[in-house]
Structure formats: C-alpha cells, structure tokens
Design an enzyme around this catalytic site. Structure first.
Site, PDB file in Angstrom:
ATOM      1  N   HIS A 159       0.848  -1.199   0.000  1.00  0.00           N
ATOM      2  CA  HIS A 159       0.000   0.000   0.000  1.00  0.00           C
ATOM      3  C   HIS A 159       0.876   1.239   0.000  1.00  0.00           C
ATOM      4  O   HIS A 159       1.974   1.239   0.581  1.00  0.00           O
ATOM      5  CB  HIS A 159      -0.979   0.004   1.186  1.00  0.00           C
ATOM      6  CG  HIS A 159      -0.359   0.098   2.549  1.00  0.00           C
ATOM      7  ND1 HIS A 159      -0.141   1.306   3.187  1.00  0.00           N
ATOM      8  CD2 HIS A 159       0.088  -0.843   3.402  1.00  0.00           C
ATOM      9  CE1 HIS A 159       0.388   1.083   4.369  1.00  0.00           C
ATOM     10  NE2 HIS A 159       0.553  -0.213   4.533  1.00  0.00           N
ATOM     11  N   ASP A 182      -0.633   4.352   0.692  1.00  0.00           N
ATOM     12  CA  ASP A 182      -1.243   5.381   1.548  1.00  0.00           C
ATOM     13  C   ASP A 182      -0.514   5.360   2.891  1.00  0.00           C
ATOM     14  O   ASP A 182       0.192   4.383   3.211  1.00  0.00           O
ATOM     15  CB  ASP A 182      -2.746   5.125   1.740  1.00  0.00           C
ATOM     16  CG  ASP A 182      -3.043   3.782   2.409  1.00  0.00           C
ATOM     17  OD1 ASP A 182      -2.474   2.765   1.954  1.00  0.00           O
ATOM     18  OD2 ASP A 182      -3.813   3.746   3.387  1.00  0.00           O
ATOM     19  N   ASP A 234       6.338   2.107   6.324  1.00  0.00           N
ATOM     20  CA  ASP A 234       4.938   1.669   6.215  1.00  0.00           C
ATOM     21  C   ASP A 234       4.240   2.506   5.168  1.00  0.00           C
ATOM     22  O   ASP A 234       3.609   3.488   5.488  1.00  0.00           O
ATOM     23  CB  ASP A 234       4.273   1.787   7.590  1.00  0.00           C
ATOM     24  CG  ASP A 234       2.862   1.242   7.615  1.00  0.00           C
ATOM     25  OD1 ASP A 234       2.468   0.555   6.660  1.00  0.00           O
ATOM     26  OD2 ASP A 234       2.144   1.500   8.593  1.00  0.00           O
ATOM     27  N   GLU A 253      -5.240   1.168   2.642  1.00  0.00           N
ATOM     28  CA  GLU A 253      -4.970   0.136   3.647  1.00  0.00           C
ATOM     29  C   GLU A 253      -5.143   0.672   5.059  1.00  0.00           C
ATOM     30  O   GLU A 253      -5.766   0.046   5.909  1.00  0.00           O
ATOM     31  CB  GLU A 253      -3.555  -0.432   3.453  1.00  0.00           C
ATOM     32  CG  GLU A 253      -3.319  -1.724   4.227  1.00  0.00           C
ATOM     33  CD  GLU A 253      -2.890  -1.543   5.673  1.00  0.00           C
ATOM     34  OE1 GLU A 253      -2.957  -2.511   6.444  1.00  0.00           O
ATOM     35  OE2 GLU A 253      -2.506  -0.434   6.065  1.00  0.00           O
ATOM     36  N   GLU A 254      -4.589   1.862   5.308  1.00  0.00           N
ATOM     37  CA  GLU A 254      -4.612   2.391   6.679  1.00  0.00           C
ATOM     38  C   GLU A 254      -6.035   2.709   7.141  1.00  0.00           C
ATOM     39  O   GLU A 254      -6.295   2.893   8.318  1.00  0.00           O
ATOM     40  CB  GLU A 254      -3.730   3.646   6.786  1.00  0.00           C
ATOM     41  CG  GLU A 254      -2.248   3.429   6.474  1.00  0.00           C
ATOM     42  CD  GLU A 254      -1.524   2.542   7.486  1.00  0.00           C
ATOM     43  OE1 GLU A 254      -2.174   1.924   8.345  1.00  0.00           O
ATOM     44  OE2 GLU A 254      -0.287   2.447   7.399  1.00  0.00           O
ATOM     45  N   ASP A 270       4.966  -5.945   4.795  1.00  0.00           N
ATOM     46  CA  ASP A 270       4.532  -4.889   5.713  1.00  0.00           C
ATOM     47  C   ASP A 270       4.939  -5.347   7.112  1.00  0.00           C
ATOM     48  O   ASP A 270       5.448  -6.442   7.284  1.00  0.00           O
ATOM     49  CB  ASP A 270       3.010  -4.708   5.608  1.00  0.00           C
ATOM     50  CG  ASP A 270       2.568  -3.319   6.049  1.00  0.00           C
ATOM     51  OD1 ASP A 270       3.106  -2.823   7.059  1.00  0.00           O
ATOM     52  OD2 ASP A 270       1.689  -2.739   5.398  1.00  0.00           O
ATOM     53  N   HIS A 306       3.487   4.345  12.174  1.00  0.00           N
ATOM     54  CA  HIS A 306       2.373   5.184  12.671  1.00  0.00           C
ATOM     55  C   HIS A 306       2.841   6.233  13.678  1.00  0.00           C
ATOM     56  O   HIS A 306       2.014   6.958  14.212  1.00  0.00           O
ATOM     57  CB  HIS A 306       1.239   4.345  13.317  1.00  0.00           C
ATOM     58  CG  HIS A 306       0.542   3.436  12.363  1.00  0.00           C
ATOM     59  ND1 HIS A 306      -0.685   2.864  12.622  1.00  0.00           N
ATOM     60  CD2 HIS A 306       0.893   2.991  11.126  1.00  0.00           C
ATOM     61  CE1 HIS A 306      -1.029   2.116  11.590  1.00  0.00           C
ATOM     62  NE2 HIS A 306      -0.071   2.168  10.678  1.00  0.00           N
TER      63      HIS A 306
HETATM   64  C1  LIG Z   1       0.256  -3.241   9.433  1.00  0.00           C
HETATM   65  C2  LIG Z   1      -0.214  -2.113   8.586  1.00  0.00           C
HETATM   66  N1  LIG Z   1       0.842  -1.269   8.226  1.00  0.00           N
HETATM   67  C3  LIG Z   1      -1.224  -1.299   9.369  1.00  0.00           C
HETATM   68  O1  LIG Z   1      -0.815  -0.432  10.072  1.00  0.00           O
HETATM   69  N2  LIG Z   1      -2.491  -1.610   9.218  1.00  0.00           N
HETATM   70  C4  LIG Z   1      -3.532  -0.930   9.907  1.00  0.00           C
HETATM   71  C5  LIG Z   1      -4.804  -1.411   9.271  1.00  0.00           C
HETATM   72  C6  LIG Z   1      -6.017  -1.024  10.014  1.00  0.00           C
HETATM   73  C7  LIG Z   1      -6.599  -1.748  10.981  1.00  0.00           C
HETATM   74  N3  LIG Z   1      -7.660  -1.036  11.383  1.00  0.00           N
HETATM   75  C8  LIG Z   1      -7.710   0.063  10.678  1.00  0.00           C
HETATM   76  N4  LIG Z   1      -6.698   0.068   9.855  1.00  0.00           N
HETATM   77  C9  LIG Z   1      -3.483  -1.260  11.381  1.00  0.00           C
HETATM   78  O2  LIG Z   1      -3.141  -2.382  11.767  1.00  0.00           O
HETATM   79  O3  LIG Z   1      -3.814  -0.370  12.189  1.00  0.00           O
HETATM   80 ZN   LIG Z   2       1.280  -0.928   6.296  1.00  0.00          ZN
HETATM   81 ZN   LIG Z   3       0.119   1.112   8.856  1.00  0.00          ZN
END
Ligand SMILES: C[C@H](N)C(=O)N[C@@H](Cc1c[nH]cn1)C(=O)O
Ligand SMILES: [Zn+2]
Ligand SMILES: [Zn+2]
Length: 502
Positions: A114, A116, A147, A181-182, A210, A460
């Site tokens: 991803h 984004d 990420d 994705e996020e 990832d 994040h």
């Molecule tokens: C692991 C990936 N980089 C990520 O951060 N995914 C998010 C996806 C998500 C889950 N709920 C809302 N978005 C995460 O695990 O927070």
């Molecule tokens: Zn990710």
């Molecule tokens: Zn992420």
C-alpha cells in the site's frame, strides 16, 4: 557517483554470478533508490483525512507510472466511492493491478503493498518534516518510509535491477497496490472477488511486505496478524455547545458520559472488561509456547525500541501471547473534544469516542460487535443520562494465520540467509493487514508476509524511519527471493510430475 555501503549485509555461502551482479548493481544504485523513496515520501498520501484523497490518487498514479516504466501492463482500477460518516460520498483512490511476464513455465508471484500513509503533522512532535525524507545516522525519517512505501519500492528496485542488467526474471510478477490500507482497505474485497478467476487465476504465491521485525538486527517472517474492529461511540446532548459557567453542574454533560463509557472498556492491566469477549479465544498450545521460547528477545531493547519505560508483562512468552494470540482494546481519540492549547470553557454538545479491538482467530466479528453494543448500552443506562448514545462498528477486519510449511516461506528463509547470513525469527504480528485473510480465503493461494522494517522503525509514530541497511539489503533479499522461489517451484513441480508418472 557516490558509492555507499549499506553495511550489515553479510552474504552466506558462495553467491551465483547472477546474484553477485544483482547485489553489486543494488549497492551501486543506492542513491537512485533513495531518491525514489524521497519522491514518494513527499506525497502526503494520507488515506484517513478525506481532504487529502486527491494526494492519495496522485500517489497511485505515480506508482502506476513507475510500474509502467518497468514494462508492466498496468491498470488503474476504479473501485467506487467511500461513504463518510456525515453521509457524503468521496471517490476511493484507484487500485493498481499490474503484470510483468506471462511465461507459463515460470511461477507467478503477486506482490501486495500500500502507498497510503497514516496522518503526520510536524506539530505531532516530529523532529524532522514528515514529508521530507531526511537521513540521520543511516536512517531515513519520513512518513511512509517503512509503512509501506519503502518496502513497495524495494520490490520495484529489485525488479528494475533484473531489467537493467538484462537478467531474465525468474518468475512472472503481478502487483496489487492500494491506497486505502490504513483506512481498512475499503473496496478491496469486492475487487479481489471480481478478479478471483481473472487476475488471480494463475497466481501461485502472494507476498505482502509490511510490518516489522521483532528486533533491530534479526530479520523475521510473519505468519499471522490480528484482526481489527473499529468502533465509534457518540454521545449527544442538546442542540448546541454550552457555557460551563452558565450550566455546569445542572446538566449531564455528553463528555462526562463518554469518558465514563470509554473508561469502562479496559482496566489498567489491559484486560478488556466487555463480558464474553475472551470466550472464543483458544488457549496457547504447547507447540506455540515452545516456538515462543526459541525466539531471542531482549526486553530492555524492546522497551527502548517502542520508547516506553514499563510494559505490563515481564516474560517474552506473555508479551508474544498478548500481542499475537489475545485480543486488545485501544482508545484512539475523541471527535468534538477541545484539544488546542489554552482554555475553552465550553461544554461540547456532541462528542464521539473512537476505539478498536484487535481480535484473534476464532473470535467472531459480528459477535464482538453485539457484545460491545450491548455492554456500552448497559453501562450508559446505569448513568441515567438523558443524552443520546449511538455505538457503531465502523470497520471490521479478520485475523490471518498462514501455513509456514508453504514453499514460499522456505524460499524467503533461503533468501534471508543469503543476504543476512542468519535464519529469520518466525513471528506473528499484533497489527492488521485487512487484505491478508481475504487473499487467503478468496483466492485460496498461499500468503507470505515478508517484513523489511526493523523493530525501532516506529510505524504510525512521529519518528517513522527505515534504515539504509534495511532498505538496500531488503532490495537484495527480494531479488534473491525471486530466484529461490523459482528454483523451489520447479523442484516441487518436478517432484509432483514424477509422482503422477509412477
Ligand atoms: C500493518 C499495517 N501497516 C497497518 O498499520 N495496518 C492498519 C490497518 C487497520 C486496521 N484497522 C484500521 N486500519 C493497522 O493495523 O492499524
Ligand atoms: Zn502498512
Ligand atoms: Zn500502517
């Protein structure tokens, strides 16, 4: 040209001539790969804030153009609209489907990534500007570096290395790259369903890159992730905000109700207080316990990596099981709350709390939704507040667990051994890739998660980074993986043909 040594790569065994050429090219073209990362990081492709949707779409077009430059047949697929909580519809960014090579004698690897990112503002406490790639002591800081723009680019770098050296690609490659994705991969499940018998029909292996290693030094392969159920809980009172001196003390304030509700969800030991939530969690097996015992883990280093002084558990086995095998509940924010510096003596009329529950295998999403709603309504009713409560599950993603005996795990281990001269940690991850489980269930293909980032990369967070070493050696590992999976695939096919003949 400036030649920079990525450092910690120490090749295992003797490399084939092909690998030597591939790795040398990657070392010599580091500057170019870093420049590509800087260009991608400069795009504020934040999928959370609707006003930045245009930037996500721009990022998708940049990534598609890059794949097209490699010679891939690239399509930007329109996947419709997203309905925002206020009822407004906005376009979802297109999804990239691309393919490079259609040789029926080669296996087909589909890479998912991803482009984004999570929101990032300098005011959040960044030491460097989040959308300007900044190198400090061998680390590249910037939103999306680890990420997931860095790993997506590492794949592209690996392919461009083959192409520029005129080395025949050992596999056919497909790409699925998304920009939501996020936010929970909106619209992607429908696309995968639709493409099951087209784009995915000849795919042999699906690779996601990832998440992070468990440590800063030892590579890892990930065979499971938790799911996530994201909730919003809205408490609304009168029709407008009020003066806290004028009415404070004589009304039930929506914010007090909300804080009480949020406080009722989880205790200070991290235990979720919603009745029945742990009912379907299956106990840790002895085999899992043994696997956990074998993983090297330094608690002090782990704490330093995540930047906290104390964590709730003392042993690695407890930590792993709480991250990988048990649900957790986190509170993320309150919409409508006053959060700027200074004083504002206002009672907000409507506030919305946001929290999420990471669920594990055997937990049922709709059951979790029901348990959460019933519990919060019950807690609220005890407060005898005249305010209005509305609880809704905004997004639900399922957990994923892979079969580590799949051939691509073997190929990935070999590639890691060749580049890093060590065996990877076999781990699960506490976070969520919404699409991992969908890929497995819908396409019925083997899914591998091949993380590139180190444990201190701060996904994040305000100091998100990827090290030069992980980015460049990661590119080598992917180049090597393509050779390994093609070899292994051929061996397996030979063996299965022999079986059919005898
Ligand atoms: C692991 C990936 N980089 C990520 O951060 N995914 C998010 C996806 C998500 C889950 N709920 C809302 N978005 C995460 O695990 O927070
Ligand atoms: Zn990710
Ligand atoms: Zn992420």
């Amino acid at each position: 040209m400036l030649f920079l040594d990525a450092g910690s790569s120490s090749f295992s065994g003797s490399l084939s001539l092909e690998e030597k050429r591939l790795f040398q090219y990657i070392d010599e073209h580091q500057d170019e790969f870093v420049q590509n990362l800087a260009e991608w990081v400069a795009v504020e492709s934040d999928s959370i804030q609707p006003q930045l949707r245009g930037e996500v779409t721009r990022m998708m077009k940049i990534a598609a153009a890059r794949l097209q430059d490699l010679g891939a047949k690239t399509t930007l697929v329109d996947i419709g609209v997203q309905q925002l909580p206020d009822g407004q519809n906005i376009s979802l960014p297109p999804v990239i489907l691309a393919k490079l090579g259609e040789d029926p004698l080669k296996p087909t690897v589909c890479f998912y990534g991803h482009v984004d990112v999570m929101p990032a503002k300098i005011e959040d406490g960044w030491k460097t500007r989040p959308y300007i790639l900044t190198e400090i002591d061998g680390n590249f800081y910037g939103r999306g570096t680890t990420d997931n723009k860095g790993p997506v680019l590492a794949w592209i770098n690996a392919l461009s290395t083959y192409i520029n050296l005129n080395i025949d690609l050992p596999v056919n490659i497909k790409f699925l790259i998304e920009g939501m994705e996020e936010s929970g991969s909106n619209g992607l499940e429908e696309l995968i369903q639709k493409e099951k018998d087209c784009f995915f029909s000849n795919v042999d292996y699906i690779v996601i890159s990832d998440n992070l290693w468990l440590t800063t030094k030892k590579p890892a392969l990930t065979y499971g992730t938790r799911g996530n159920a994201c909730f919003s809980v809205e408490v609304s009172g009168g029709e407008k905000d009020l003066h806290s001196g004028g009415v404070g003390g004589i009304i039930n304030e929506p914010m007090s109700d909300l804080i009480a509700l949020l406080d009722s969800l989880v205790n200070s030991s991290g235990c979720i207080l919603i009745p029945g939530i742990y009912d379907d969690v299956i106990p840790l097996t002895e085999e899992e316990m043994k696997q956990y015992e074998q993983i090297e883990f330094d608690l002090q280093e782990y704490k330093a990596n995540i930047g906290v002084k104390k964590i709730l558990y003392d042993t690695k086995e407890e930590i792993f099981s709480h991250l990988w095998r048990l649900p957790s509940l986190s509170i993320h924010g309150i919409e409508g709350a006053f959060y700027e510096p200074g004083i504002k003596t206002v009672i907000p009329s409507r506030v919305t709390g946001k929290f999420s529950i990471r669920q594990v295998p055997h937990m049922d999403l709709s059951k979790v939704e029901h348990q959460v709603k019933e519990y919060l309504e019950n807690v609220f009713s005890k407060r005898k507040s005249p305010n209005k409560l509305m609880v809704s599950m905004q997004m639900g993603a399922m957990p994923w667990v892979a079969n580590i005996d799949d051939p691509q795990y073997e190929a990935a281990k070999k590639a890691i051994k060749r580049v890093f001269n060590q065996d990877p940690d076999m781990i699960r991850d506490g976070s969520t890739i919404p699409i991992a489980r969908m890929f497995q269930d819908i396409t019925e293909k083997s899914v591998l998660m091949f993380p590139l980032g180190a444990a201190d990369d701060g996904e994040h967070s305000q100091k998100e980074k990827i090290s030069r070493s992980n980015y460049i050696n990661g590119t080598k590992v992917f180049a090597s993986f393509l050779l390994e999976i093609s070899k292994l695939h051929k061996e397996l096919q030979k063996a299965s043909n022999l079986k059919t003949v005898t």
